[in-house]
Design a protein around this motif. Structure first.
Motif, PDB file in Angstrom:
ATOM      1  N   GLU A   9       0.865  -1.184   0.000  1.00 42.55           N
ATOM      2  CA  GLU A   9       0.000   0.000   0.000  1.00 42.55           C
ATOM      3  C   GLU A   9       0.901   1.233   0.000  1.00 42.55           C
ATOM      4  O   GLU A   9       1.734   1.383   0.889  1.00 42.55           O
ATOM      5  N   LEU A  10       0.711   2.065  -1.010  1.00 36.42           N
ATOM      6  CA  LEU A  10       1.550   3.261  -1.146  1.00 36.42           C
ATOM      7  C   LEU A  10       0.701   4.498  -0.905  1.00 36.42           C
ATOM      8  O   LEU A  10      -0.386   4.637  -1.474  1.00 36.42           O
ATOM      9  N   GLY A  56      -7.776   4.479  -3.874  1.00 32.31           N
ATOM     10  CA  GLY A  56      -8.669   5.096  -2.895  1.00 32.31           C
ATOM     11  C   GLY A  56      -9.716   5.927  -3.612  1.00 32.31           C
ATOM     12  O   GLY A  56      -9.804   5.906  -4.840  1.00 32.31           O
ATOM     13  N   PRO A  57     -10.529   6.674  -2.849  1.00 34.74           N
ATOM     14  CA  PRO A  57     -11.592   7.462  -3.474  1.00 34.74           C
ATOM     15  C   PRO A  57     -11.017   8.509  -4.434  1.00 34.74           C
ATOM     16  O   PRO A  57      -9.968   9.098  -4.165  1.00 34.74           O
ATOM     17  N   PRO A  58     -11.688   8.727  -5.585  1.00 34.09           N
ATOM     18  CA  PRO A  58     -11.163   9.677  -6.575  1.00 34.09           C
ATOM     19  C   PRO A  58     -10.957  11.073  -5.984  1.00 34.09           C
ATOM     20  O   PRO A  58     -11.746  11.521  -5.151  1.00 34.09           O
ATOM     21  N   ARG A  71      -3.101   0.346  -3.795  1.00 37.92           N
ATOM     22  CA  ARG A  71      -2.554  -0.964  -3.437  1.00 37.92           C
ATOM     23  C   ARG A  71      -2.036  -1.619  -4.705  1.00 37.92           C
ATOM     24  O   ARG A  71      -2.745  -1.700  -5.692  1.00 37.92           O
ATOM     25  N   LEU A  72      -0.791  -2.040  -4.614  1.00 31.75           N
ATOM     26  CA  LEU A  72      -0.107  -2.610  -5.768  1.00 31.75           C
ATOM     27  C   LEU A  72       0.109  -4.097  -5.493  1.00 31.75           C
ATOM     28  O   LEU A  72       0.701  -4.467  -4.481  1.00 31.75           O
ATOM     29  N   HIS A  73      -0.389  -4.929  -6.396  1.00 29.21           N
ATOM     30  CA  HIS A  73      -0.263  -6.378  -6.217  1.00 29.21           C
ATOM     31  C   HIS A  73       0.993  -6.860  -6.924  1.00 29.21           C
ATOM     32  O   HIS A  73       1.150  -6.646  -8.133  1.00 29.21           O
ATOM     33  N   GLU A  99       4.901   7.034   1.578  1.00 23.40           N
ATOM     34  CA  GLU A  99       5.093   5.881   2.441  1.00 23.40           C
ATOM     35  C   GLU A  99       4.686   4.618   1.697  1.00 23.40           C
ATOM     36  O   GLU A  99       3.812   4.662   0.828  1.00 23.40           O
ATOM     37  N   ALA A 100       5.333   3.508   2.045  1.00 21.36           N
ATOM     38  CA  ALA A 100       4.908   2.220   1.473  1.00 21.36           C
ATOM     39  C   ALA A 100       4.927   1.184   2.587  1.00 21.36           C
ATOM     40  O   ALA A 100       5.858   1.159   3.393  1.00 21.36           O
TER      41      ALA A 100
END
Lengths: 215, 565
Positions: A9-10, A56-58, A71-73, A99-100
């Motif tokens: 999660e970034l 997240g929300p636009p 969130r990067l898979h 942050e990550a």
């Protein structure tokens, strides 16, 4: 391919030219940057595979933010700090990774409550107070278009708190919004109505920034 | 962020990111640069950022430590209104300098319908439109396919390049750097620029030879192209695989402007393709050329490109293909092909007229492809036709709808679910093509022919779109004009003409007013010209002899069983 993906999660900020991008354009910018990093990202299924991302929300066009997240898979674990640096290097002007951190499982996305910072220029106390009264008035309504029809909607239930930021160097308001529930106008729509109500005095409002998301 | 414009000003216009720069691969500023160039594209950001010429020149100039190149695009109508209201001059995306603060402003001339935008950009940038009124900097230069006949724009440009810019623009920069250091006058510098092969300098007219970049095949494409932050028209990494075209279509301006054909080697292209993907993060590599099928080792190239993996989600876009069974088989063998749809440009409905215009596409190819793709994802078949081509008969006009109807029937018989989309446009004679002497049908004739085609197409399932005939006529005036047409363009701009290629912005009123005010009659430029008549662009050596063009025109006439004047 590993069966247990690694999800990072970034949190990132948008300022300067990056606040003038639509949500879809921002997704494209971030997807390209992720490809350029060389990180082992997972892709979506289907005819047009893309990096597997959750956003997240636009962020409405024109709003700055320091609490955007995605969130990067990934196929395998990577060092979060190195990934954050790699992505920062690949982003265009106005995007900064803050942050990550790895996330376990599928935690619910935050974003039903938002905190904004409204910064006014020096000497614009009057305008700041006007906005505080507008947002703090439980009977205040705004015009919203829904299904092609215009209707007036009360903003009261969408505003959780309005308070001056005492520590700021120029007049500043901190506003907490609730959104996503049936019938609640979004923070974006409420702030657009605020700006319209200000007319030419909108020039006193120099920054609209999303600073925190809560669930 | 922009001097004179507030955050709220920017939010009043559509897509403010068009004007802000800061994209990936933007060149860093060099504060001590000896030469500051602003490269401009006379249409919206989304189109300009898809223009390969701009990317090539931007990369080449910025690679020189003495030169900074920045960008500017035509402001949309809403942004122009904002600039005028706030008294803010048109500025570059990188450092937000007004155009008037540059040493050189280099504007691309991609298509005639942007001429009013060019003049508008100069005015908004604080540069006198009339070159004779300019003193000191900047020099205003232009170049591109619609500058093949540069005479129309001669009042507004200090120099126009006929041909390719890779070497010529750097040579110009060398001369300007030296001229600035030596304190040379504007006129002395322009006289010097007139000696560079390819440049036409209206103040110092002399013979001009079309410039060809001989080193094209061995040179890399721009490997770190700018990446648009808002969706561009072509939002993929551009890889130019070859330049020039060997098809020899007798109406085609590009086919002659970019001669000769020069191919980049497949192994190098594969290497550059991967580098381009990595540098842009684009999910698709787009092959660029006038006619991809003419690349000699296309199957080999496509396999090499597919074998190189920059990203797990990469794909390959292969436009400008002449479709046939062989092509389909080739595409079917590629794992990551981005299907761009089936497009045919037969241009003429009958085999007779296709032979006359030298468009080598057969009905057999089209029928074969329609039936061969019956079970594939290719649902839409696009067909492009021109109306009013030289030597066209009523039977040729009727053949357009007839061909579409037969393709439609063939698709039904094969149980292929196809949608046909037909585009019609009036023929525009272009300088330096064999049809440069041909006449353009008058508006009412073009319109009547188009109505016949659209009416006959109603019996098919095809969707039909056509280009307004008035725009086709105007394009002929702009393409085949002389200096008087330049004054027409200036007058039309003054009357509000902008974005003339955009239906929603085109103002026929402004153009009709400009024709009336300048006393010009469009028919003077649209009528057939005798082979012996002097042409305004005769002074240019286009590396394609006029005698060859005339012979090609005669050959076309002979195929039609007639002769030319």
């Amino acid at each position: 391919m590993s069966d247990t993906p690694f999800v990072l999660e970034l949190t990132y900020a948008r300022s300067g030219p990056a606040i003038y991008l639509s949500h879809l354009d921002a997704i494209d910018v971030l997807s390209r940057a992720i490809r350029r990093t060389g990180l082992p990202y997972r892709i979506t299924q289907g005819c047009h595979p893309r990096p597997r991302l959750t956003f997240g929300p636009p962020l409405p066009l024109g709003h700055a933010s320091r609490c955007e997240f995605l969130r990067l898979h990934l196929e395998r674990p990577v060092d979060p700090a190195e990934a954050a640096q790699a992505l920062s290097r690949q982003l265009p002007a106005g995007f900064t990774v803050l942050e990550a951190r790895p996330v376990e499982g599928q935690p619910a996305l935050t974003g039903s409550r938002l905190r904004y910072r409204l910064v006014f220029r020096e000497g614009a106390e009057d305008t700041c107070q006007t906005v505080a009264r507008f947002l703090g008035d439980p009977s205040q309504t705004i015009l919203v278009r829904r299904d092609g029809k215009e209707e007036r909607v009360g903003i009261g239930p969408a505003i959780i708190a309005v308070a001056p930021d005492q520590g700021a160097s120029t007049p500043t308001l901190l506003v907490d919004f609730e959104q996503g529930k049936q019938g609640l106008p979004s923070a974006g729509k409420i702030l657009t109505a605020v700006v319209e109500a200000l007319g030419d005095r909108r020039e006193d409002l120099i920054l609209i920034e999303r600073i925190a998301l809560f669930s | 962020m922009i001097p004179g414009l507030s955050h709220w000003d920017l939010l009043t216009v559509e897509k403010p990111a068009r004007y802000l720069g800061g994209e990936v691969n933007q060149a860093p500023d060099k504060p001590g640069a000896q030469l500051r160039v602003c490269l401009g594209f006379p249409d919206l950001y989304e189109l300009g950022m898809s223009n390969i010429a701009l990317q090539i020149l931007y990369g080449l100039l910025n690679a020189d430590p003495r030169i900074v190149a920045e960008r500017v695009f035509a402001p949309a109508v809403d942004f122009e209104a904002l600039l005028r209201r706030k008294g803010v001059p048109l500025f570059s995306l990188e450092t937000k300098r007004p155009l008037s603060a540059f040493d050189v402003v280099g504007l691309t001339l991609p298509y005639e319908m942007t001429f009013t935008n060019l003049l508008n950009m100069l005015e908004l940038g604080g540069i006198p439109m009339d070159r004779r009124a300019r003193q000191g900097w900047p020099l205003v230069i232009g170049g591109g396919p619609s500058g093949a006949n540069p005479v129309v724009l001669g009042d507004f440009f200090d120099a126009i390049l006929v041909g390719e810019g890779e070497e010529a623009l750097l040579e110009l920069c060398e001369k300007v750097i030296a001229g600035k250091a030596a304190g040379r006058s504007r006129d002395a510098l322009l006289a010097d620029i007139a000696t560079i092969e390819g440049f036409w300098v209206p103040a110092f007219p002399g013979p001009v030879r079309r410039r060809v970049f001989q080193g094209f095949a061995a040179s890399p494409p721009p490997l770190r192209p700018l990446v648009a932050t808002i969706e561009a028209v072509h939002h993929r990494a551009p890889l130019e695989i070859f330049r020039g075209c060997v098809q020899g279509c007798r109406f085609c301006n590009a086919g002659f402007f970019y001669r000769p054909k020069r191919e980049r080697p497949p192994e190098k292209l594969a290497e550059w393709g991967e580098a381009l993907l990595r540098a842009t993060g684009s999910d698709a590599l787009g092959l660029i050329s006038l006619s991809t099928s003419d690349y000699r080792e296309l199957p080999h190239l496509l396999r090499l490109l597919s074998a190189r993996r920059a990203f797990p989600d990469q794909s390959l876009a292969v436009p400008s293909l002449r479709m046939s069974q062989n092509t389909l088989d080739l595409l079917g063998s590629l794992p990551d092909l981005r299907k761009s749809g089936l497009t045919f440009a037969p241009e003429a409905g009958s085999a007779r007229l296709r032979e006359i215009i030298h468009k080598c596409i057969t009905e057999e190819d089209m029928f074969e492809v329609v039936t061969a793709t019956k079970d594939s994802a290719y649902r839409v078949i696009k067909l492009y036709f021109m109306i009013g081509l030289p030597f066209e008969t009523d039977a040729d006009v009727d053949a357009i709808a007839d061909l579409v109807a037969r393709l439609d029937q063939a698709a039904r018989r094969a149980k292929a679910h196809k949608e046909f989309s037909v585009s019609l446009s009036g023929f525009v004679p272009k300088p330096f093509t064999p049809f440069q002497w041909a006449g353009q049908d008058p508006l009412d004739v073009l319109r009547e022919k188009r109505r016949r085609v659209t009416s006959a197409l109603k019996k098919t399932r095809a969707k039909v779109a056509w280009r307004d005939e008035y725009l086709c006529q105007l394009e002929t005036v702009l393409a085949r004009g002389d200096a008087r047409v330049g004054r027409l363009v200036a007058e039309a701009r003054r009357r509000g003409a902008r974005f003339d290629g955009w239906n929603e912005h085109f103002s026929r009123e402004a153009w009709e007013g400009a024709f009336a005010a300048t006393g010009l009659d469009p028919s003077e430029f649209t009528r057939p010209l005798p082979l012996a008549a002097p042409l305004p662009w005769d002074f240019i050596d286009f590396r394609v002899p006029k005698a060859f063009l005339a012979e090609e025109y005669r050959r076309a006439a002979a195929l039609a069983g007639t002769e030319v004047l």
